[in-house]
Design a protein around this motif. Structure first.
Motif, short mmCIF file in Angstrom:
data_model
loop_
_atom_site.label_atom_id
_atom_site.label_comp_id
_atom_site.label_asym_id
_atom_site.label_seq_id
_atom_site.Cartn_x
_atom_site.Cartn_y
_atom_site.Cartn_z
N SER A 35 0.83 -1.20 0.00
CA SER A 35 0.00 0.00 0.00
C SER A 35 0.87 1.26 0.00
N ARG A 39 1.14 4.20 -2.78
CA ARG A 39 1.01 5.62 -2.45
C ARG A 39 2.22 6.41 -2.95
N SER A 42 1.99 6.84 -6.54
CA SER A 42 1.00 7.87 -6.85
C SER A 42 1.58 9.27 -6.63
#
Length: 119
Positions: A35, A39, A42
């Motif tokens: 995760s 992130r 991103s």
């Protein structure tokens, strides 16, 4: 001897349990790490996008500065031309006013001569 083997097997079983616990912990940590990786990817993509936009803005500013420089040159040229024409018009108007003043003086002189002859 069998007892020693049993102890060794017990220790191996204990080690297996510990390894299983460690594997379980690693598995549990893997999801949050994935995760976080997503992130970070991103955020990285957003930063790349912002960099691209900033480059576009900088290019736009360079273009505007170039256009502004050209416009200033054109304005200076037209201003200079306008001032030159204004000076020419002033000179011409001054000449015309002197001419009209001279003609008016001649008319006045003629009127004075006529007035003297009538008396």
């Amino acid at each position: 001897m069998e007892e020693i083997l049993q102890k060794i097997l017990g220790r191996f079983d204990s080690i297996d349990v510990r390894f299983d616990a460690i594997d379980y912990r690693f598995d549990r940590m893997e999801k949050p790490l994935d995760s976080m990786d997503n992130r970070l990817d991103s955020v990285e993509n957003r930063l790349d996008s912002m960099d691209n936009r900033l480059l576009d803005v900088e290019e736009g500013q360079k273009s505007l500065l170039s256009e502004q420089g050209e416009m200033r040159k054109e304005v200076a040229f037209y201003y200079g031309s306008l001032m030159k024409k204004l000076d020419e018009a002033k000179i011409e108007l001054s000449s015309e006013l002197k001419h009209v003043s001279h003609i008016q003086k001649q008319h006045q002189d003629v009127l004075e001569i006529l007035n003297e002859r009538q008396q």
